[in-house]
Motif scaffolding. Structure first.
Motif, short mmCIF file in Angstrom:
data_model
loop_
_atom_site.label_atom_id
_atom_site.label_comp_id
_atom_site.label_asym_id
_atom_site.label_seq_id
_atom_site.Cartn_x
_atom_site.Cartn_y
_atom_site.Cartn_z
N ILE A 75 0.97 -1.55 0.46
CA ILE A 75 -0.04 0.01 0.16
C ILE A 75 0.66 1.29 -0.31
CG2 ILE A 75 -1.51 0.91 1.43
CD1 ILE A 75 -2.71 -1.42 2.42
N LEU A 76 0.91 1.78 -0.76
CA LEU A 76 1.83 3.40 -1.52
C LEU A 76 1.60 3.73 0.20
CD1 LEU A 76 2.18 2.50 -5.36
CD2 LEU A 76 2.86 1.60 -3.36
N ALA A 78 3.79 4.25 1.93
CA ALA A 78 4.97 4.15 2.99
C ALA A 78 5.29 2.09 3.00
CB ALA A 78 3.92 3.26 4.77
N ALA A 101 -4.25 7.04 0.56
CA ALA A 101 -3.09 8.23 0.99
C ALA A 101 -4.76 8.57 1.77
CB ALA A 101 -2.86 9.67 0.66
N MET A 130 2.25 0.59 8.68
CA MET A 130 1.31 1.12 9.34
C MET A 130 0.44 0.88 9.19
SD MET A 130 3.74 3.32 10.59
CE MET A 130 3.25 4.64 11.99
N ALA A 132 -2.71 2.33 11.50
CA ALA A 132 -3.26 3.21 13.25
C ALA A 132 -4.82 3.01 13.59
CB ALA A 132 -3.24 4.14 12.24
N THR A 133 -5.70 4.03 12.57
CA THR A 133 -7.23 4.17 12.09
C THR A 133 -7.80 2.48 12.01
OG1 THR A 133 -7.60 4.42 10.56
CG2 THR A 133 -8.09 6.25 11.87
N SER A 136 -7.20 2.32 5.80
CA SER A 136 -6.23 2.18 4.82
C SER A 136 -6.73 0.24 4.70
CB SER A 136 -5.21 2.46 4.66
OG SER A 136 -5.11 4.44 5.19
C1 PRP Z 1 -0.06 5.96 6.08
C2 PRP Z 1 0.69 4.38 6.22
C3 PRP Z 1 -1.03 3.47 6.29
C4 PRP Z 1 -2.24 4.65 6.49
C5 PRP Z 1 -2.15 4.04 8.09
O1 PRP Z 1 -0.22 5.90 5.54
O2 PRP Z 1 1.42 4.11 5.78
O3 PRP Z 1 -1.30 3.42 4.79
O4 PRP Z 1 -1.15 5.87 7.35
O5 PRP Z 1 -3.58 5.23 8.47
P1 PRP Z 1 -5.19 4.07 8.79
O6 PRP Z 1 -4.40 2.82 9.73
O7 PRP Z 1 -5.69 5.37 10.19
O8 PRP Z 1 -5.35 4.33 7.50
P2 PRP Z 1 -0.33 7.58 4.83
O9 PRP Z 1 -1.99 7.76 4.56
O10 PRP Z 1 0.10 8.12 5.59
O11 PRP Z 1 0.26 7.85 2.98
P3 PRP Z 1 1.69 7.91 2.79
O12 PRP Z 1 2.07 5.77 2.65
O13 PRP Z 1 1.93 8.08 1.30
O14 PRP Z 1 2.73 8.08 3.76
#
Ligand code: PRP
Length: 207
Positions: A75-76, A78, A101, A130, A132-133, A136
């Motif tokens: 998942i781009l 990161a 994003a 990552m 978080a919530t 994604s």
């Molecule tokens: C970050 C991370 C996940 C997402 C996690 O990506 O890599 O994909 O957030 O958050 P969530 O669990 O609340 O959805 P980000 O949207 O910052 O994009 P990036 O990978 O381009 O930095």
């Protein structure tokens, strides 16, 4: 089902990621090392196939991971550094791409690019450091499920308990391997203590 890894090497690597002094090249290298460690653990649940091969002692059967059935989907942005170590280990695997994003105000994930091959019969392995919530990942799982894969595995490095709970609730049928469960989310939905924005840190995007 959630599988939590636990060992000193993983803890040590993750804590180097937390260090703001860790520059982007080293940051990506550590993410790659952690992707390998997650794969060692996760692929223990895969069915091994007996194959006859020619060895120096003649023909004999040995067990192999069915790497043609594997499909890695980072998942781009990161998740991108997690891809190379895995396709190096399983060169016959396929790769797909999802780019997402999080909207800064709603904290919801927005899909802005997808390129995913036919998933039928495949073990799809989602890659994102990552969680978080969980928004994604939940969206990515829903996207992949529509393509009818055989199995979905998710490899993640750091998660907030809130995100894990959300995934467990919505998609208890997938296997999620997590290297570190942190304390909580803050009001902006960042993982605490976390490591900042993994996409920015991997590719030196801030500033
Ligand atoms: C970050 C991370 C996940 C997402 C996690 O990506 O890599 O994909 O957030 O958050 P969530 O669990 O609340 O959805 P980000 O949207 O910052 O994009 P990036 O990978 O381009 O930095």
């Amino acid at each position: 089902m959630i599988h939590k890894l636990s060992n000193a090497v993983i803890t040590n690597l993750i804590n180097h990621l937390r260090d703001s002094e860790t520059e982007s090249l080293r940051f990506r290298q550590i993410v790659q090392q952690l992707a390998r460690l997650l794969a060692y653990e996760a692929f223990g649940i895969l069915h091994l196939e007996e194959k006859k091969i020619n060895t120096w002692l003649g023909e004999s059967s040995f067990s192999f991971i069915q790497e043609e059935e594997l499909m890695f989907i980072p998942i781009l942005r990161a998740g991108l550094p997690m891809l190379d170590p895995l396709i190096e280990m399983f060169p016959k695997a396929q790769s797909g791409f999802l780019a997402m994003a999080r909207d800064e105000t709603t904290h919801k994930a927005v899909l802005y690019y997808d390129k995913v091959p036919e998933c039928q019969g495949k073990t799809v392995v989602l890659l994102d450091p990552m969680l978080a919530t969980g928004g994604s990942l939940a969206d990515a799982i829903e996207f992949v499920k529509k393509h009818d894969p055989k199995k979905i595995i998710s490899l993640n490095i750091i998660a907030a308990p809130e995100g894990l709970e959300a995934i467990e609730k919505a998609h208890s049928d997938i296997d999620l391997f997590i290297a570190q469960i942190d304390e909580r989310l803050n009001e902006q939905k960042f993982i605490i203590p976390g490591l900042g924005d993994a996409g920015d840190r991997s590719y030196n995007t801030t500033g």
